[in-house]
Design a protein around this motif. Structure first.
Motif, PDB file in Angstrom:
ATOM      1  N   ASP A   1       0.830  -1.201   0.000  1.00  0.00           N
ATOM      2  CA  ASP A   1       0.000   0.000   0.000  1.00  0.00           C
ATOM      3  C   ASP A   1       0.872   1.261   0.000  1.00  0.00           C
ATOM      4  N   ARG A   2       0.624   2.150  -0.948  1.00  0.00           N
ATOM      5  CA  ARG A   2       1.394   3.386  -1.105  1.00  0.00           C
ATOM      6  C   ARG A   2       1.252   4.305   0.104  1.00  0.00           C
ATOM      7  N   ALA A   3       0.235   4.113   0.925  1.00  0.00           N
ATOM      8  CA  ALA A   3       0.016   4.985   2.081  1.00  0.00           C
ATOM      9  C   ALA A   3       1.091   4.820   3.150  1.00  0.00           C
ATOM     10  N   ALA A   4       1.841   3.750   3.093  1.00  0.00           N
ATOM     11  CA  ALA A   4       2.867   3.492   4.109  1.00  0.00           C
ATOM     12  C   ALA A   4       4.061   4.421   3.931  1.00  0.00           C
ATOM     13  N   SER A   5       4.676   4.790   5.042  1.00  0.00           N
ATOM     14  CA  SER A   5       5.923   5.551   5.000  1.00  0.00           C
ATOM     15  C   SER A   5       7.024   4.676   4.424  1.00  0.00           C
ATOM     16  N   ALA A   6       7.764   5.214   3.456  1.00  0.00           N
ATOM     17  CA  ALA A   6       8.849   4.442   2.851  1.00  0.00           C
ATOM     18  C   ALA A   6       9.928   4.104   3.872  1.00  0.00           C
ATOM     19  N   ALA A   7      10.223   5.048   4.779  1.00  0.00           N
ATOM     20  CA  ALA A   7      11.270   4.812   5.783  1.00  0.00           C
ATOM     21  C   ALA A   7      10.918   3.645   6.684  1.00  0.00           C
ATOM     22  N   ALA A   8       9.646   3.524   7.038  1.00  0.00           N
ATOM     23  CA  ALA A   8       9.210   2.418   7.895  1.00  0.00           C
ATOM     24  C   ALA A   8       9.040   1.140   7.091  1.00  0.00           C
ATOM     25  N   ALA A   9       8.428   1.235   5.929  1.00  0.00           N
ATOM     26  CA  ALA A   9       8.126   0.044   5.132  1.00  0.00           C
ATOM     27  C   ALA A   9       9.384  -0.694   4.714  1.00  0.00           C
ATOM     28  N   GLY A  10      10.418   0.042   4.333  1.00  0.00           N
ATOM     29  CA  GLY A  10      11.631  -0.597   3.853  1.00  0.00           C
ATOM     30  C   GLY A  10      12.275  -1.513   4.876  1.00  0.00           C
ATOM     31  N   LEU A  11      12.069  -1.237   6.161  1.00  0.00           N
ATOM     32  CA  LEU A  11      12.693  -2.050   7.199  1.00  0.00           C
ATOM     33  C   LEU A  11      12.174  -3.477   7.213  1.00  0.00           C
ATOM     34  N   LEU A  12      10.998  -3.700   6.617  1.00  0.00           N
ATOM     35  CA  LEU A  12      10.504  -5.066   6.501  1.00  0.00           C
ATOM     36  C   LEU A  12      11.365  -5.876   5.535  1.00  0.00           C
ATOM     37  N   GLY A  13      12.174  -5.190   4.732  1.00  0.00           N
ATOM     38  CA  GLY A  13      12.992  -5.881   3.758  1.00  0.00           C
ATOM     39  C   GLY A  13      14.064  -6.760   4.361  1.00  0.00           C
ATOM     40  N   CYS A  14      14.391  -6.559   5.652  1.00  0.00           N
ATOM     41  CA  CYS A  14      15.414  -7.410   6.270  1.00  0.00           C
ATOM     42  C   CYS A  14      15.195  -7.558   7.771  1.00  0.00           C
ATOM     43  N   GLY A  15      15.784  -6.659   8.580  1.00  0.00           N
ATOM     44  CA  GLY A  15      15.874  -6.868  10.024  1.00  0.00           C
ATOM     45  C   GLY A  15      14.555  -7.007  10.749  1.00  0.00           C
ATOM     46  N   VAL A  16      13.608  -6.122  10.469  1.00  0.00           N
ATOM     47  CA  VAL A  16      12.330  -6.180  11.181  1.00  0.00           C
ATOM     48  C   VAL A  16      11.564  -7.444  10.791  1.00  0.00           C
ATOM     49  N   MET A  17      11.606  -7.795   9.509  1.00  0.00           N
ATOM     50  CA  MET A  17      10.960  -9.042   9.082  1.00  0.00           C
ATOM     51  C   MET A  17      11.631 -10.252   9.706  1.00  0.00           C
ATOM     52  N   ALA A  18      12.951 -10.225   9.808  1.00  0.00           N
ATOM     53  CA  ALA A  18      13.680 -11.345  10.411  1.00  0.00           C
ATOM     54  C   ALA A  18      13.229 -11.570  11.842  1.00  0.00           C
ATOM     55  N   GLY A  19      13.076 -10.484  12.601  1.00  0.00           N
ATOM     56  CA  GLY A  19      12.673 -10.619  14.004  1.00  0.00           C
ATOM     57  C   GLY A  19      11.227 -11.018  14.172  1.00  0.00           C
ATOM     58  N   ILE A  20      10.337 -10.333  13.461  1.00  0.00           N
ATOM     59  CA  ILE A  20       8.914 -10.680  13.551  1.00  0.00           C
ATOM     60  C   ILE A  20       8.702 -12.119  13.085  1.00  0.00           C
ATOM     61  N   GLY A  21       9.348 -12.485  11.974  1.00  0.00           N
ATOM     62  CA  GLY A  21       9.189 -13.834  11.443  1.00  0.00           C
ATOM     63  C   GLY A  21       9.775 -14.897  12.354  1.00  0.00           C
ATOM     64  N   ALA A  22      10.875 -14.569  13.055  1.00  0.00           N
ATOM     65  CA  ALA A  22      11.455 -15.537  13.994  1.00  0.00           C
ATOM     66  C   ALA A  22      10.446 -15.939  15.058  1.00  0.00           C
ATOM     67  N   ALA A  23       9.627 -14.976  15.474  1.00  0.00           N
ATOM     68  CA  ALA A  23       8.601 -15.257  16.481  1.00  0.00           C
ATOM     69  C   ALA A  23       7.388 -15.951  15.882  1.00  0.00           C
TER      70      ALA A  23
END
Length: 361
Positions: A149-171
């Motif tokens: 969704d284009r409504a998301a902040s790019a600065a926040a959304a991009g973090l799902l590309g690696c570290g934040v996704m890694a942590g959330i997904g680990a759980a």
């Protein structure tokens, strides 16, 4: 046609990065050209600069990114020019043994753009994780683009590309944290903090954050940890057991990647509990455990690759939660910086001052 853009390059092991003009080709078959809007500064980028991944210098750094597709090559149908996308490093092939067994999040044959981006003198660049997004534009395989969704902040959304996704997904994906579970997270940097968030999203009743830095522990508390343990002051294994009725946690997520903290995770879990290793060790590290303890304690010892995520499934879902106010991705953005400030961001990362510095273009 080619594109001349500014980008952050690591030319040699341990050397400061430089801002240079690079050449990016138009997309060929199966490729996409993406105009980068934001890219997080991840520890993995620093590992590349330090030669900790491989020695294929020069590297085009950056991989936690969001941007807009500018053009696509022949045969691309999943994304189109104008789409707002998060870049990923798991462009699944659909044909390997994991994909054919219905487990594409384990894809053993992920792919990247075939064409090379180059320095001004024609030297080929090695893009970090096949992305290379500390740049005004980058060339990737179209499968590395996940429309959100284009409504998301790019600065926040991009973090799902690696570290934040890694942590959330680990759980959620690897640890299978469920409603009412007790969870301990050892190491509360960016990935560990995201594991706290993921455990909270999954409905864990007790989330114990462990670190040696009170600032990181305070931040983990704000993100959903119910208890904190400073392992400089207390034995983390005993502290986790004390907080779980003497039994240990149902799931322990190790987000450091060291033998010492892995052993803590192993002994801090309940019988038949789960240990998830999402911290990345170095090649020299060795682990020694009594085999009888491995057998006698039962349960599962798992490694989490990229949070065992499937970008096409997980990124849009998490962005929806973000836009609904149920996932605070903005909390991970400690500061926004310019493209020429990446080296300073590495220094702040070393000091532990930030969860994420994010380059905004």
């Amino acid at each position: 046609m080619t594109h001349q853009v500014r980008a952050v390059v690591a030319r040699g092991k341990g050397a400061p990065v430089s801002l240079e003009t690079i050449t990016v080709p138009d997309p060929g078959p199966g490729e996409a050209l993406v105009k980068i809007e934001a890219c997080g500064v991840c520890h993995t980028d620093l590992h590349y600069r330090e030669g900790g991944i491989n020695d294929d210098f020069p590297f085009l750094l950056g991989h936690e990114a969001a941007g807009v597709v500018e053009s696509v090559g022949e045969g691309v149908t999943d994304v189109a020019p104008g789409d707002f996308v998060i870049l990923n490093w798991r462009a699944v092939c659909g044909q390997c043994r994991a994909c054919l067994r219905g487990r594409p999040w384990y894809c053993f044959s992920t792919h990247n753009a075939k064409q090379k981006m180059t320095l001004a003198d024609g030297t080929e660049l090695s893009p970090a994780l096949g992305i290379g997004a500390f740049a005004e534009k980058t060339l990737v395989a179209a499968g590395q683009c996940t429309k959100v969704d284009r409504a998301a902040s790019a600065a926040a959304a991009g973090l799902l590309g690696c570290g934040v996704m890694a942590g959330i997904g680990a759980a959620i994906n690897t640890g299978n944290v469920g409603r009412g579970d007790s969870v301990a997270v050892i190491g509360c940097g960016g990935v560990g903090a995201a594991a706290v968030v993921g455990s909270n999203l999954a409905g864990a009743a007790k989330i114990i954050a462990v670190d040696i830095d009170d600032l990181k522990l305070d931040n983990a508390k704000k993100l959903g940890a119910t208890h904190t343990v400073n392992s400089k002051d207390a034995d983390p294994v005993e502290a986790i057991r004390d907080l779980t009725g003497g039994f240990g946690a149902d799931v322990v997520i190790e987000a450091v990647g060291r033998p010492e903290t892995y052993k803590q995770a192993f002994y801090a879990r309940d019988l038949a509990g789960t240990v998830v290793l999402v911290g990345v060790p170095t090649p020299q590290m060795k682990l020694e455990l009594p085999l009888l303890d491995v057998f006698g304690r039962g349960g599962a010892l798992k490694s989490s690759w990229y949070g065992d995520c499937l970008p096409s499934r997980d990124f849009p879902m998490l962005i929806d939660l973000y836009l609904q106010g149920r996932l605070n991705l903005d909390a991970f953005v400690t500061e926004t910086i310019a493209l020429d400030e990446v080296e300073k961001a590495f220094e702040r990362m070393h000091r532990g001052d930030v969860l994420r510095s994010v380059v905004v273009l």
